[in-house]
Design a protein around this motif. Structure first.
Motif, PDB file in Angstrom:
ATOM      1  N   GLU A   1       0.818  -1.209   0.000  1.00 36.35           N
ATOM      2  CA  GLU A   1       0.000   0.000   0.000  1.00 36.35           C
ATOM      3  C   GLU A   1       0.857   1.266   0.000  1.00 36.35           C
ATOM      4  N   SER A   2       1.961   1.237   0.758  1.00 37.00           N
ATOM      5  CA  SER A   2       2.832   2.419   0.839  1.00 37.00           C
ATOM      6  C   SER A   2       3.459   2.742  -0.519  1.00 37.00           C
ATOM      7  N   GLU A   3       3.769   1.707  -1.282  1.00 36.58           N
ATOM      8  CA  GLU A   3       4.352   1.898  -2.612  1.00 36.58           C
ATOM      9  C   GLU A   3       3.324   2.542  -3.556  1.00 36.58           C
ATOM     10  N   LEU A   4       2.087   2.090  -3.477  1.00 38.26           N
ATOM     11  CA  LEU A   4       1.032   2.647  -4.328  1.00 38.26           C
ATOM     12  C   LEU A   4       0.731   4.094  -3.934  1.00 38.26           C
ATOM     13  N   GLU A   5       0.839   4.386  -2.639  1.00 37.48           N
ATOM     14  CA  GLU A   5       0.666   5.763  -2.156  1.00 37.48           C
ATOM     15  C   GLU A   5       1.754   6.670  -2.732  1.00 37.48           C
ATOM     16  N   THR A   6       2.979   6.147  -2.810  1.00 39.46           N
ATOM     17  CA  THR A   6       4.090   6.903  -3.370  1.00 39.46           C
ATOM     18  C   THR A   6       3.823   7.231  -4.839  1.00 39.46           C
ATOM     19  N   VAL A   7       3.334   6.248  -5.590  1.00 38.11           N
ATOM     20  CA  VAL A   7       3.002   6.481  -7.000  1.00 38.11           C
ATOM     21  C   VAL A   7       1.917   7.560  -7.089  1.00 38.11           C
ATOM     22  N   ARG A   8       0.911   7.447  -6.234  1.00 42.31           N
ATOM     23  CA  ARG A   8      -0.198   8.405  -6.246  1.00 42.31           C
ATOM     24  C   ARG A   8       0.283   9.821  -5.934  1.00 42.31           C
ATOM     25  N   LYS A   9       1.033   9.953  -4.822  1.00 49.89           N
ATOM     26  CA  LYS A   9       1.473  11.292  -4.387  1.00 49.89           C
ATOM     27  C   LYS A   9       2.561  11.885  -5.274  1.00 49.89           C
ATOM     28  N   ASN A  10       3.638  11.128  -5.466  1.00 51.65           N
ATOM     29  CA  ASN A  10       4.802  11.678  -6.155  1.00 51.65           C
ATOM     30  C   ASN A  10       4.671  11.731  -7.667  1.00 51.65           C
ATOM     31  N   PHE A  11       3.917  10.792  -8.242  1.00 50.22           N
ATOM     32  CA  PHE A  11       3.809  10.805  -9.700  1.00 50.22           C
ATOM     33  C   PHE A  11       2.503  11.454 -10.166  1.00 50.22           C
ATOM     34  N   LEU A  12       1.382  10.920  -9.727  1.00 51.80           N
ATOM     35  CA  LEU A  12       0.103  11.433 -10.238  1.00 51.80           C
ATOM     36  C   LEU A  12      -0.194  12.864  -9.787  1.00 51.80           C
ATOM     37  N   ILE A  13       0.050  13.162  -8.515  1.00 50.01           N
ATOM     38  CA  ILE A  13      -0.282  14.493  -7.995  1.00 50.01           C
ATOM     39  C   ILE A  13       0.839  15.494  -8.277  1.00 50.01           C
ATOM     40  N   LYS A  14       2.078  15.158  -7.894  1.00 49.11           N
ATOM     41  CA  LYS A  14       3.181  16.120  -8.074  1.00 49.11           C
ATOM     42  C   LYS A  14       3.621  16.246  -9.528  1.00 49.11           C
ATOM     43  N   LYS A  15       3.888  15.122 -10.182  1.00 45.19           N
ATOM     44  CA  LYS A  15       4.438  15.172 -11.545  1.00 45.19           C
ATOM     45  C   LYS A  15       3.362  15.506 -12.588  1.00 45.19           C
ATOM     46  N   LEU A  16       2.228  14.793 -12.537  1.00 45.52           N
ATOM     47  CA  LEU A  16       1.195  15.013 -13.557  1.00 45.52           C
ATOM     48  C   LEU A  16       0.226  16.132 -13.196  1.00 45.52           C
ATOM     49  N   GLY A  17       0.270  16.584 -11.938  1.00 49.61           N
ATOM     50  CA  GLY A  17      -0.579  17.698 -11.523  1.00 49.61           C
ATOM     51  C   GLY A  17      -2.058  17.361 -11.421  1.00 49.61           C
ATOM     52  N   LEU A  18      -2.363  16.113 -11.101  1.00 47.03           N
ATOM     53  CA  LEU A  18      -3.764  15.698 -10.986  1.00 47.03           C
ATOM     54  C   LEU A  18      -4.312  16.018  -9.599  1.00 47.03           C
ATOM     55  N   ALA A  19      -5.607  16.258  -9.541  1.00 40.90           N
ATOM     56  CA  ALA A  19      -6.271  16.505  -8.258  1.00 40.90           C
ATOM     57  C   ALA A  19      -6.428  15.172  -7.532  1.00 40.90           C
ATOM     58  N   ASP A  20      -6.226  15.192  -6.220  1.00 40.60           N
ATOM     59  CA  ASP A  20      -6.346  13.971  -5.426  1.00 40.60           C
ATOM     60  C   ASP A  20      -7.794  13.516  -5.393  1.00 40.60           C
ATOM     61  N   GLY A  21      -7.973  12.227  -5.307  1.00 39.26           N
ATOM     62  CA  GLY A  21      -9.313  11.659  -5.228  1.00 39.26           C
ATOM     63  C   GLY A  21      -9.240  10.160  -5.450  1.00 39.26           C
ATOM     64  N   PRO A  22     -10.362   9.473  -5.230  1.00 42.27           N
ATOM     65  CA  PRO A  22     -10.360   8.006  -5.358  1.00 42.27           C
ATOM     66  C   PRO A  22     -10.047   7.530  -6.785  1.00 42.27           C
ATOM     67  N   GLN A  23     -10.265   8.397  -7.777  1.00 41.21           N
ATOM     68  CA  GLN A  23      -9.999   8.002  -9.167  1.00 41.21           C
ATOM     69  C   GLN A  23      -8.514   7.697  -9.398  1.00 41.21           C
ATOM     70  N   LEU A  24      -7.635   8.280  -8.575  1.00 41.02           N
ATOM     71  CA  LEU A  24      -6.203   8.032  -8.748  1.00 41.02           C
ATOM     72  C   LEU A  24      -5.847   6.586  -8.393  1.00 41.02           C
ATOM     73  N   MET A  25      -6.329   6.114  -7.250  1.00 39.15           N
ATOM     74  CA  MET A  25      -6.060   4.722  -6.862  1.00 39.15           C
ATOM     75  C   MET A  25      -6.765   3.759  -7.806  1.00 39.15           C
ATOM     76  N   ASP A  26      -7.960   4.140  -8.273  1.00 33.91           N
ATOM     77  CA  ASP A  26      -8.675   3.297  -9.237  1.00 33.91           C
ATOM     78  C   ASP A  26      -7.831   3.121 -10.490  1.00 33.91           C
ATOM     79  N   ALA A  27      -7.224   4.220 -10.954  1.00 34.45           N
ATOM     80  CA  ALA A  27      -6.385   4.170 -12.154  1.00 34.45           C
ATOM     81  C   ALA A  27      -5.141   3.308 -11.921  1.00 34.45           C
ATOM     82  N   ILE A  28      -4.512   3.474 -10.761  1.00 40.25           N
ATOM     83  CA  ILE A  28      -3.317   2.678 -10.434  1.00 40.25           C
ATOM     84  C   ILE A  28      -3.675   1.192 -10.440  1.00 40.25           C
TER      85      ILE A  28
END
Length: 113
Positions: A52-79
């Motif tokens: 879970e911690s690894e998937l959180e890292t992908v969500r925070k560091n890549f999807l939110i910081k790098k791609l500039g996406l808004a946080d939400g359940p859709q991010l984990m769904d996509a992962i």
């Protein structure tokens, strides 16, 4: 052919043969370069999909910081969707391949333009 080129070829092979996706080689190259030195580290070059911690890292560091996406359940769904496409039983899920599929999923190719 340098080490990075060999890795990009390996990632393209995974996309074709394991994910059923014909990769955009220009984008795959940019995403791979964007991963930085992580691709040369045996532990960091893969994503531990069961941690879970690894998937959180992908969500925070890549999807939110790098791609500039808004946080939400859709991010984990996509992962999770990308991991399903790769194959949950697949032992080595390469970070560059996961990131490439996420960029395509969210239509964020322009980040690497």
């Amino acid at each position: 052919m340098g080490k990075r080129d060999e890795l990009i070829a390996k990632y393209a092979d995974d996309l074709k043969n394991k994910c059923g996706i014909t990769p955009d080689m220009g984008l795959l190259t940019k995403v791979t370069i964007g991963c930085g030195p992580a691709i040369y580290d045996a532990d960091a070059e893969t994503v531990a999909a069961t941690q879970e911690s690894e998937l959180e890292t992908v969500r925070k560091n890549f999807l939110i910081k790098k791609l500039g996406l808004a946080d939400g359940p859709q991010l984990m769904d996509a992962i999770n969707s990308v991991i399903d496409t790769y194959g949950r039983s697949e032992r080595n899920k390469y970070r560059a391949v996961i990131y490439y599929m996420l960029v395509k999923h969210f239509g964020k190719e322009a980040v690497y333009g």
